[in-house]
Every structure is written in C-alpha cells, then in structure tokens.
Design an enzyme around this catalytic site. Sequence first.
Site, PDB file in Angstrom:
ATOM      1  N   CYS A   1      10.628  -6.058  -4.799  1.00 37.27           N
ATOM      2  CA  CYS A   1       9.898  -5.938  -3.531  1.00 37.27           C
ATOM      3  C   CYS A   1      10.620  -5.082  -2.494  1.00 37.27           C
ATOM      4  O   CYS A   1       9.983  -4.353  -1.734  1.00 37.27           O
ATOM      5  CB  CYS A   1       9.577  -7.315  -2.969  1.00 37.27           C
ATOM      6  SG  CYS A   1      11.004  -8.365  -2.631  1.00 37.27           S
TER       7      CYS A   1
ATOM      8  N   ASP B   1       2.204  -6.043   2.134  1.00 36.55           N
ATOM      9  CA  ASP B   1       2.913  -6.962   1.246  1.00 36.55           C
ATOM     10  C   ASP B   1       2.971  -6.395  -0.172  1.00 36.55           C
ATOM     11  O   ASP B   1       1.935  -6.184  -0.802  1.00 36.55           O
ATOM     12  CB  ASP B   1       2.180  -8.304   1.247  1.00 36.55           C
ATOM     13  CG  ASP B   1       2.896  -9.375   0.455  1.00 36.55           C
ATOM     14  OD1 ASP B   1       3.955  -9.082  -0.138  1.00 36.55           O
ATOM     15  OD2 ASP B   1       2.408 -10.524   0.424  1.00 36.55           O
TER      16      ASP B   1
ATOM     17  N   HIS C   1       3.938  -7.881  -2.817  1.00 40.19           N
ATOM     18  CA  HIS C   1       3.917  -8.939  -3.827  1.00 40.19           C
ATOM     19  C   HIS C   1       2.545  -9.118  -4.472  1.00 40.19           C
ATOM     20  O   HIS C   1       2.011 -10.225  -4.594  1.00 40.19           O
ATOM     21  CB  HIS C   1       4.398 -10.250  -3.204  1.00 40.19           C
ATOM     22  CG  HIS C   1       5.787 -10.170  -2.667  1.00 40.19           C
ATOM     23  ND1 HIS C   1       6.064  -9.745  -1.379  1.00 40.19           N
ATOM     24  CD2 HIS C   1       6.977 -10.436  -3.246  1.00 40.19           C
ATOM     25  CE1 HIS C   1       7.374  -9.763  -1.184  1.00 40.19           C
ATOM     26  NE2 HIS C   1       7.951 -10.177  -2.304  1.00 40.19           N
TER      27      HIS C   1
END
Length: 407
Positions: free
Chosen positions: A136, A310, A312
Amino acid sequence: MNSVDIGRCRKRIVQYIWDPEPRNDEEPDASIWCLGVEYAPQPQKITANTTPGKLGNYQDELEAGTSKIDDVTAHGWPEAFVSDFESKIWMTYRSDFPPIPRLDNDEANHPMTLTVRIRTQLMDPQGFTSDTGWGCMIRSGQSLLANAMLTLCLGRDWRRGDKAEEEARLLSLFADHPDAPLSIHRFVKYGAESCGKHPGEWFGPSATARCIEALSAQCGNIAPRVYVTNDTSDVYEDSFLRVARSGSGSIQPTLILLGTRLGIDNVTPVYWDGLKAVLQLPQSVGIAGGRPSASHYFIGTQGPHFFYLDPHTTRPAVPYSIDGRLLSKTEISTYHTRRLRRIHIQDMDPSMLIGFLVRNEDDWEDWKGRVGSVVGKQIIHVFKGEEATYNQGRRGALDEVEALDDA
C-alpha cells in the site's frame, strides 16, 4: 431479480453499512480543497435524465464508483470537486502480475506479516504475483508521482476523459511488469538493493521517497527531477537548486519529497493547521502515508477532515505491452474512482511523505513564500544552506517536527 442483481444489491448494502460514503454535513459551510484548488462547499444543481428503464445500465458503473449518475447531490458534494477527485490517478493493489522474486532466507521472511508469509508459501511459490497486504505504501507513492507527472503532462485543469492517449502512455510507465520503468517490480528491486526492504515487506515513507528519486532519475526527461529531504521537513535551498537547475541555470520541474513525523501516535494538534495548509498550496501533489499500518494517498481537505484515495482494493493487473499498445478505456477506468473517502485528522498516522511540484523559478519563489506564511505552527522550513543552519542553530528546533523513523 436474478442472482447477479441480488449479489450486487447485497454488496451495496454491506458497503453502505460498514463503509458508508461521507456526506457533506459535518462542515457544510467550509471550503473544500483538492491539491491547491478551492471549491465552494455547496453543490451545483445537476440533473440526470434517467428513466427507470435505463437505471440498470448504470449498475456496473455505480459499483465501480465511475458513474456520473451517482449520489453527489444527495450527499451534498459539489460536482466540480468530485470531478477533480475522480481525475486523480488511483493506484491500488493488483493481482496476477509477473512474479516478483522472493528471498528464501530467514532474514527476508522475518519482516513479513504472518498472513503474507502464509499466502506466499501457499499461492506464490515462485514469488509475489500480487502486492495485497504489503504494497500500500508503494501504491500511495506511485499515486503521488503519477499525479505529479499528470500535472506536468496535461495540466492541473485536466479532467478524466480528455486526452486519453496521453494518459494511457503515462499509465503504461507504472504497469505491473518488470520492464515498466515505474512498476512495483522496480520499486521492490531498488528497495531490496538500496533500502534494506525485502520483497513482501511494507515500505515506509523514507524508502518510498528514495525509490521515487532513483527510478525517476532513470526515466530521463519523462519524469520530473526529485529532491528528497534527509528524513526531515527542512528544505535547504542550495541542495534543492543543485537538483533542480539545468546546465543553463534555470529551474526544471522538480518534485520535492519531505518525509516527516508529526507526533508519536497521532498528529499533534499544534500541526493540524499546517498540515491542512499543505493540500491548499498550488504546488501540492498530495501526501502518502498517514494511516496506521495502512497507507493512503491524501489529496483534499475540508475543515478537520482529509479526503484520500485508498489503495486497499485488489484489481487484476493491466497487461503491459512492449509494442506500444495503448490501454483501453476500460483499463484506464481502473485507475480512477468517484468514491469519496475521508478521515478526521485526529485519526491519521503522523508518519507521512509530503509532495510538492515546483515547475520553474517563479513557482519556487511562490512556494517558499507560501510555506513561510501558513497559519499555525509551520511544518516546513526553508533555509539557504544546510551548513549555515547547522552552525547557527535554530531556537525551538527540538519542539518542532520529528525526524522520520522508517524502520
């Protein structure tokens, strides 16, 4: 309603309960900022000529967060801001890419989380074919670099859908393939060789900055020059100019990367205004990091809240073409989202990588003036030279921004 529709509805319901989209109701009168651009808080009135018979055509787009027919008005967000947000490049986890070789020794395996180690042993015996669970911070760093390059190539006012070929060529530089110059494969390779970061290990802001610096230099004129501070938010003009100036003495487009830590467990309140000001500067290209054990890419702010992309979300890797094939419209769409996410500054992790893009001499002078006049406690200081600063000392330095620990 068929099984596919039921599955889609179930997915939307679960998402709404556990991860609802934010509404513009906590600071409805506060301006919204996105990488130096200010937006009025109230949305413009928009209409959608959508009949019940056409609604099904938008289901896939709604789930992907790419539809123009969405809840922008219902949630109170101005369309101009959401369009800007959607136009930012969004790098995420990817799967099914060519293996990144892993190191088969105890030292290399130790830093991995137990989940990643088990997944590697069971599913990826030849190496990592996905960065889910550990990539990430690399993806956040790629997002920061990609959007800096996007601004250079297409301009700050560029919006998604325009100049698709130019965007596709830029995205191909970040393809998940060993031959792509800014791929995760290249990040991991340089991290292992020069930063002590093994394949499968989580990168910190410092290692990410050094990878961006090295890989950008290998790209020549395609990428900007990169100036990385020495794990501090102090910028030394003489060092910056050595990086930024060309043979003729003029400043070339240069990405400034500042790795810093603004507290111990959370961002210290005295830095809140200074951190918000970072994303209000016209030279801002965002912040990577800033979430405990889960890096994000922050690009906007409203009051005490920060908007972020994000990484993820795991998507299939986009095929890399060595013969110059451009990405399709569908493939490009996987690098964008209209799905807004935000976090209160008090919940952010204090360890982060801050980026600014300085294009020329005037931009440099403007940036210096702006960082020196922010409201609240400064988190960035500009000095003429490192040696002079060391000899003179600086009152209150121990009370200011902490050095970054990238261990």
